[in-house]
Structures are given as C-alpha cells and as structure tokens.
Design an enzyme around this catalytic site. Structure first.
Site, PDB file in Angstrom:
ATOM      1  N   PRO A  29      21.287  77.390  -1.512  1.00 62.99           N
ATOM      2  CG  PRO A  29      21.858  79.229  -2.702  1.00 62.99           C
ATOM      3  CD  PRO A  29      21.846  77.725  -3.049  1.00 62.99           C
ATOM      4  CB  CYS A  30      19.909  78.570   3.915  1.00 63.05           C
ATOM      5  SG  CYS A  30      21.104  77.263   4.120  1.00 63.05           S
ATOM      6  CD  GLN A  31      21.136  82.838   1.805  1.00 65.15           C
ATOM      7  OE1 GLN A  31      20.851  81.996   1.143  1.00 65.15           O
ATOM      8  NE2 GLN A  31      22.544  83.544   2.308  1.00 65.15           N
ATOM      9  N   PRO A  32      16.316  81.555   0.790  1.00 67.58           N
ATOM     10  CG  PRO A  32      16.081  80.344  -1.387  1.00 67.58           C
ATOM     11  CD  PRO A  32      17.049  81.008  -0.244  1.00 67.58           C
ATOM     12  CG  PHE A  33      14.252  77.104   1.575  1.00 70.38           C
ATOM     13  CD1 PHE A  33      13.003  77.063   0.674  1.00 70.38           C
ATOM     14  CD2 PHE A  33      15.368  76.750   0.863  1.00 70.38           C
ATOM     15  CE1 PHE A  33      13.113  76.667  -0.543  1.00 70.38           C
ATOM     16  CE2 PHE A  33      15.408  76.159  -0.339  1.00 70.38           C
ATOM     17  CZ  PHE A  33      14.383  76.237  -1.299  1.00 70.38           C
TER      18      PHE A  33
END
Ligand code: SAM
Length: 346
Positions: free
Chosen positions: A83-87
C-alpha cells in the site's frame, strides 16, 4: 507474449490485478497472488481464475504454501506493490504508520521463494528522507539473503504507454546484476493522450448511462455542482474561472486545491488517478467536454485496463480498485524488459 517461454511470477498485494494483467502481457505466468481486500479479490478472481489467490492478510500467508504452487519450478519474479498510503505526501501521521511495515513482508517471502528478481513499485515518498529508515531496513533484510537492492528510480507511467501522469518509485533487487528500468516506450512528445484513450466513448451528461456499457455511466451532480461545471472552460479549465457567486466558500481567495472541479485536457495526459477518480471534488477529474466527472469506464481506460476487464463491487469500490492499480501498460513494458533480462541471464 507470443513466442516467449512464460516465466513464473508471484504478485504480492495484487489488488484487482493491474500488475498481474501487465505481467501476463509481458510474458509471465502468475502462479500465486496475495491480497486481503474481499472486493478486489473478487475482481481478481473473475479476471485471473487460474492464479492461486491467497485472500488473506499477508502476515497469515505461509510462503511455503506458495512454494508448493511452483511445483519445483524456479520463481523468476516476485512483485511487491505494498500500500502506498503510508508513504504518500498526504499522510500526516506522526511516527511510523503500521502499514509501512507491510513492504518488509517481501523479505519473508524472498527467503523461501528465492526469486531471481524482486520488483517493488510505490509512491515517490518511499524514497524520501522521512522513510529512509524503512528503505535501509529493507536493504539490510534483502542483503542478509544475498540480494542487492538497486537505488530507487522515479518513473512516469506516461513514458510507458499510459495516458496519465503518474510518477512512481520503482526498485529492483537481484542476487547478481540488477536489471535497469526500460527506456521510455512513449517519451514526452509521444505520450498517449486523454483523447486517444476516451474520445471514442459516447458523450454523457451527469446522471446518464450508456446502455451498452455498465461502467460508462455518469454519476449525478447537485444543481450547484452542475452550474459550476458549466462555468469551467472546456478542455482543461479550472475552478479559477468560476464567478465569485459560484466559488466554494472554502476556496474564496485561496490558491490551494487548484485541481478540484478541474477538467482534463484532450491533448494532454490525465492527472494521476486516485481512489476518488470519479469525484470532481477530489481532483482534476471532470470530463474535458461534458459537464460531469469521468465515468468508471473512462478511469479504467486511463489506467490502461483492457475493455473486457471485469470489476466487482459498487461504484466507489470500483473507483478505489482502479485508482489503486498499477497501470497495466506500464507493468507490461517493465515485464518485457525483465523477461529479456532473466532469459538472457539463464
Ligand atoms: C497499491 S494496492 C495494489 C494494486 C495492485 N497491485 C494492482 O496493480 O491492481 C495495495 C493492495 O494491498 C492490499 N493490502 C493492504 N494491506 C494488506 C495486508 N495486510 N495483507 C494483504 N494485502 C493487503 C490492499 O487490499 C490493496 O489491494
């Protein structure tokens, strides 16, 4: 890919299957995939019924089970699109977001599956100072297994046949030489455009449906939203053209959020599609000509999904799957290159 021996791949965080679709087109046979979103998994199964899908939290998947699916064959490629959301630059969480640890799961799988190449795709944020610790941890974990992790490289999907500006960070790991990212297939000047991708579709007004295509239906907008759209110049206009009485209160005298209510431009690439890609209040997602947001069909085409790709779920779940996907054509271009590299090395 015709005439090429299929190489084996495993797709971690497969979502609705953008990566798998591109890998297949690039000459890979996807043996197994993992994701824990039930709706995305339903989509995945409809389009890739022969892949062994582990519909589970990745922490609960035993890589030895995946190894069994390989039936003694070597694994050529492990793809990791955590998942991209944390970065993402939008993530304002202080400290480490627990989801940022998901990328580290790749080490556990690499240890057992021993792939020739590991390919990571994420948002550019992954390579920023804030997340240096995670990249270092990933590098150390892979080094312990004998892999070298290449430097993060930023690429734009538009350079690989995708009618969309989508800047991504990709990394490749290998136990020997690290393959390079392919040269652009469609460099600037040859980019596919919004016109190339969606101009052939029947025009629709808000609330209208194309009876021949269930994904080509235009969501309804409130009367004030329609009025605003009517004032946004066709073909690339923005909210800055709105008369004062139609400006949103929160936008008055503010320069921020310039893309909200904006229209796409026919002869340019689309902006990055997100999970809110059919919502005019969440980005430049209005149609270049019609007074409405783009439809799910238009979003799927801008992400280069083939027209026969089926999607499960309600409208917002489909928009989320499309926005989360890695564009098919970008994966295909990279897969063709990795295929050549692995064949040449083997
Ligand atoms: C960037 S999306 C993947 C997009 C996909 N590769 C494609 O091309 O369509 C990340 C995926 O990670 C999945 N995911 C998030 N947390 C997970 C977990 N703990 N276990 C398994 N999958 C997870 C999400 O459901 C989502 O589909």
């Amino acid at each position: 890919m015709k005439g090429l021996k299929p190489l084996t791949a495993v797709d971690l965080f497969c979502g609705c299957g953008g990566v798998t679709e591109g890998l297949k087109a690039g000459g890979f046979q996807v043996v197994a995939a993992v994701d824990n979103d039930p709706v995305a998994c339903k989509t995945y199964k409809m389009n890739h019924p022969s892949v062994h899908l582990y519909e589970q939290d990745i922490h609960d998947v035993d890589p030895k089970d995946i190894l069994a699916n390989l039936k003694g064959e070597k694994l050529d490629l492990l793809v990791v699109c955590a998942p991209c959301q944390p970065f993402s630059s939008q993530n304002r969480k202080k400290g480490r977001d627990s989801r940022s640890n998901l990328i580290m799961q790749s080490v556990r799988f690499a240890e057992i599956l021993n792939p020739t190449i590991i390919f990571f795709e994420n948002v550019p944020g992954l390579a920023t100072k804030r997340f240096r610790g995670i990249l270092e941890e990933l590098k150390d974990g892979l080094n312990r297994l004998g892999y070298n992790l290449g430097e993060p490289v930023q690429i734009n999907a538009a350079d690989y046949g995708v009618p969309q500006r989508r800047i991504r960070c990709v990394l490749i790991a290998s136990k020997s030489k690290i393959p390079t990212i392919p040269e652009p297939v469609t460099p600037a000047g040859k980019w596919k455009t919004v016109r190339d991708a969606i101009a052939h579709l029947p025009p629709l007004q808000a609330g209208q449906k194309d009876p021949t295509d269930p994904l080509h239906f235009a969501r309804s907008h409130s009367p004030i939203a329609i009025k605003r759209l009517q004032h946004i110049p066709k073909d690339g206009g923005s909210r800055f053209s709105l008369p004062p009485e139609l400006e949103l209160k929160c936008h008055k005298n503010k320069k921020g959020y310039p893309d909200v209510y904006g229209r796409m431009k026919w002869d340019d690439v689309a902006p990055t599609l997100t999970t809110g890609c059919t919502d005019i209040t969440r980005g430049r997602f209005a149609h270049p000509r019609d007074d409405r947001a783009i439809t799910l069909r238009e979003a799927a085409l801008l992400q280069t999904f083939p027209v026969n790709y089926k999607f499960a779920g309600n409208s917002s779940q489909i928009a989320a799957q499309i926005g989360n996907a890695v564009p098919v054509k970008m994966v295909e271009a990279i897969a063709i290159n990795l295929h050549k590299f692995i064949e040449g090395a083997g």
